[in-house]
Design an enzyme around this catalytic site. Structure first.
Site, PDB file in Angstrom:
ATOM      1  N   HIS A 176      -7.938  -0.568   2.682  1.00 38.24           N
ATOM      2  CA  HIS A 176      -7.070  -0.710   1.703  1.00 38.24           C
ATOM      3  C   HIS A 176      -7.315   0.106   0.445  1.00 38.24           C
ATOM      4  CE1 HIS A 176      -6.261  -4.906   2.675  1.00 38.24           C
ATOM      5  NE2 HIS A 176      -7.005  -4.824   4.146  1.00 38.24           N
ATOM      6  N   HIS A 194       0.488  -1.114   0.398  1.00 37.77           N
ATOM      7  CA  HIS A 194      -0.193  -0.421  -0.021  1.00 37.77           C
ATOM      8  C   HIS A 194       0.943   1.476  -0.394  1.00 37.77           C
ATOM      9  CE1 HIS A 194      -3.963  -2.760   1.967  1.00 37.77           C
ATOM     10  NE2 HIS A 194      -3.438  -2.366   0.624  1.00 37.77           N
TER      11      HIS A 194
END
Length: 642
Positions: free
Chosen positions: A585, A542
């Site tokens: 996310h 990420h």
């Protein structure tokens, strides 16, 4: 796949020989955000749009991409469809080099990720909106933008019962291009997730993705339940489109730089981009396509800052030693780089896992329904869960009081404005997020045969890194340094996270067996930290920042309208603009950013406004010697529009 469907898929993807000399909008990057923008901007037939994507179309590996479980069993990670980025050796992790997989294919990382749909908390987006001074980025508007991208389908009844799944359809969209749903089958271990967490003191979140993150839940995924395939930016936004002669997508075209007009810009709001240079590979000739309205960078946390640097936009201390012409000094390019660091604890599995079923290669194991099963069991916990109320208060106070010292020692930049930006983001992390927001995400995995694992992932890191270049060749990799664990609180929180994960695993009872990794020999805080530093910790995939949305005086790269400071007609619209990591996310938020960006750009260029006189017929690609005339036209058009 039917011939009709193949035709639909290939419609906007063109060979280089069919490109026009100029387009209204050139999008650098055909990943998650880039294809959303391409679809939305080309809705008006008067707007011509070109997408330049460094990777291939992905048609050759369509089955691996489209099959959700392919992300685990037949992944394209590590192949030519992956950028295969690597960090520089990490000082605080024993000199380890950490791989940073990113999709190098149409659809980008949305074509290879694990498909979790987990939104940020409303408080995080509201903090972003307040920092930007624009409620476009606050929860209410981003929530609507994220939902605009989606069509939600509830789980099958058997899946709901087995997985103990809860949801509220109002938290999701109902008319968007991307499908959001659940797998066609469910594993019983997943069904025990929320009850196990509750036993360990972590409550169930009954309505995930609606603005509250804290708690345990089974999240939906970007899965199309009509055929159990991955729903990603290409399959959602591009493949189903009707014929659009105004949209061209060129794979295998690496953007090497943005070309700017060599004119006096005193009366403009910055340098005017007149073209985009690209090439198929390092040995191929460089080509330039003209730009009539805007260049939009959508290369992600690595690609977008890298393009700016090679275009002469960035910090002088990076560009001048390479002999690059500094077109606009922008110290924040590549700065504030962040990532979620994660580590997992593993046990022997006594109950059936998806990995065991997959190994049988039975008819069921090869069915589309089974191959739609992916990991979706998550939980988010705050500081008081990781410590206790009293200790959490002490930690928060200590971190907040360390702001000035951290700014002096942990910012990898010599520029005062970048340091000021660090202080601003640090203050938000320390005084808004640390005390009240999720600090660790836990993820249950039942994909590997014979084992169950639970990961702990740091969500709001205080460590900051940077990205830079050390060569003038755009095909050489950028240098990536997330500076993992440079701030000591990151290690402390991650350590507490894996200790909590072990306690949760022990609550599963007879469903799991002995711990296999790191094993019972790791007990003390020192042992946990050594394991994390030298063995256990890695990326959660990420990465963010590098083109941070901050004011120029705070080392920002883009403003609240996503326009690059100092550039008249260049925007960045991808995950590189986030000023801080979300406890989430990043896929859903980035779909929201792309939808918001498309509306901004359309509003800035309403139908009938002055634009380049773009030929509707096919034209040759401009080589460098032949580009002067088209660039002059583009400059003239831009000046007329001022």
């Amino acid at each position: 796949m039917s011939p009709r469907f193949e035709y639909l898929r290939a419609r906007s993807i063109v060979p280089a020989s069919e490109l026009r000399d100029m387009y209204d909008f050139v999008i650098a990057g055909g990943g998650l955000a880039g294809l959303v923008l391409a679809s939305r901007l080309s809705e008006d037939s008067d707007r011509s749009v070109l997408v330049l994507e460094a990777g291939a179309s992905g048609d050759e590996v369509a089955n691996q991409i489209n099959t959700p479980a392919g992300a685990y069993y037949t992944s394209i990670v590590g192949t030519d469809y992956d950028w295969k980025h690597e960090t520089v050796p990490q000082t605080n992790m024993g000199g380890k080099v950490i791989g940073w997989p990113r999709g190098k294919v149409l659809g980008g990382s949305s074509a290879m990720n694990a498909m979790y749909l987990v939104r940020p908390d409303s408080s995080e987006l509201d903090a972003w909106g307040a920092l930007a001074g624009d409620d476009t980025w606050s929860w209410d508007k981003m929530f609507e933008a994220m939902k605009k991208s989606e069509t939600f389908t509830p789980p099958l009844e058997a899946v709901r019962e087995t997985g103990n799944i809860q949801w509220d359809a109002e938290a999701y969209g109902s008319e968007g291009p991307m499908h959001v749903s659940y797998p066609g089958v469910m594993i019983q271990l997943v069904g025990n997730w929320t009850s196990t967490l509750a036993t360990a003191g972590i409550p169930t979140l009954p309505n995930p993705n609606a603005g509250v993150t804290m708690g345990g839940f089974i999240t939906p995924s970007s899965i199309n339940p009509t055929n159990w395939t991955r729903s990603y930016s290409r399959s959602a936004y591009i493949d189903p489109l009707p014929p659009r002669s105004n949209l061209h997508i060129l794979p295998s075209a690496t953007v090497t730089r943005v070309v700017f007009a060599d004119t006096n810009t005193e009366n403009t709001d910055g340098l005017v981009a007149t073209g985009v240079e690209y090439a198929e590979n390092p040995e191929a000739p460089r080509r330039i396509v003209g730009v009539g309205r805007e260049v939009i960078l959508a290369g992600g946390a690595v690609g977008s800052p890298k393009i700016l640097l090679h275009s002469g936009v960035g910090p002088k201390d990076v560009l001048e030693p390479l002999g690059l012409n500094v077109r606009f000094e922008l110290p924040g390019v590549g700065q504030h780089l962040q990532d979620h660091l994660t580590a997992g604890v593993t046990w022997e599995a006594r109950a059936e896992t998806a990995g065991n079923i997959q190994q049988t290669q039975s008819d069921f194991a090869r069915s589309p329904e089974f191959l739609s099963f992916i990991n979706d069991a998550v939980a988010f916990v705050n500081l008081t869960t990781l410590f206790n109320v009293e200790a959490a208060g002490v930690v928060q106070s200590q971190v907040a009081s360390a702001l000035e010292e951290s700014a002096k020692t942990l910012v990898p930049s010599q520029y005062a404005e970048v340091v000021e930006g660090y202080k601003t983001i640090y203050d938000i992390n320390a005084n808004k997020f640390l005390a009240n927001s999720a600090q660790v995400e836990m993820l249950l995995s039942v994909i590997s045969p014979g084992v169950v694992s639970i990961q702990a992932a740091l969500q709001h890191p205080f460590s900051r890194g940077r990205l830079w270049i050390n060569t003038t060749n755009p095909f050489d990799p950028a240098l990536i340094d997330p500076n993992y664990l440079s701030h000591p609180i990151d290690m402390t929180i991650l350590r507490q996270g894996v200790k909590l994960v072990r306690r949760v695993g022990e609550t599963f009872g007879d469903l799991i067996g002995a711990e296999t990794w790191p094993g019972p020999g790791v007990q003390t805080d020192e042992q946990w930290e050594n394991w994390l530093r030298y063995e256990g910790a890695g990326t959660q995939y990420h990465p963010t920042a590098g083109c941070t949305m901050l004011p120029l005086e705070k080392g920002g790269v883009v403003d609240a309208k996503l326009k690059v400071h100092g550039l008249s007609n260049v925007r960045v619209a991808d995950s590189s603009v986030y000023p801080f990591e979300f406890a989430a996310h990043l896929g859903s938020a980035t779909f929201g950013v792309a939808e918001q960006a498309a509306e901004m750009i359309k509003a800035a260029h309403p139908p009938g406004s002055t634009a380049a006189n773009v030929s509707k017929s096919s034209g040759s690609i401009l080589s460098l010697p032949g580009v002067v005339f088209s660039l002059a036209v583009a400059v003239f058009v831009q000046l007329l529009a001022l």
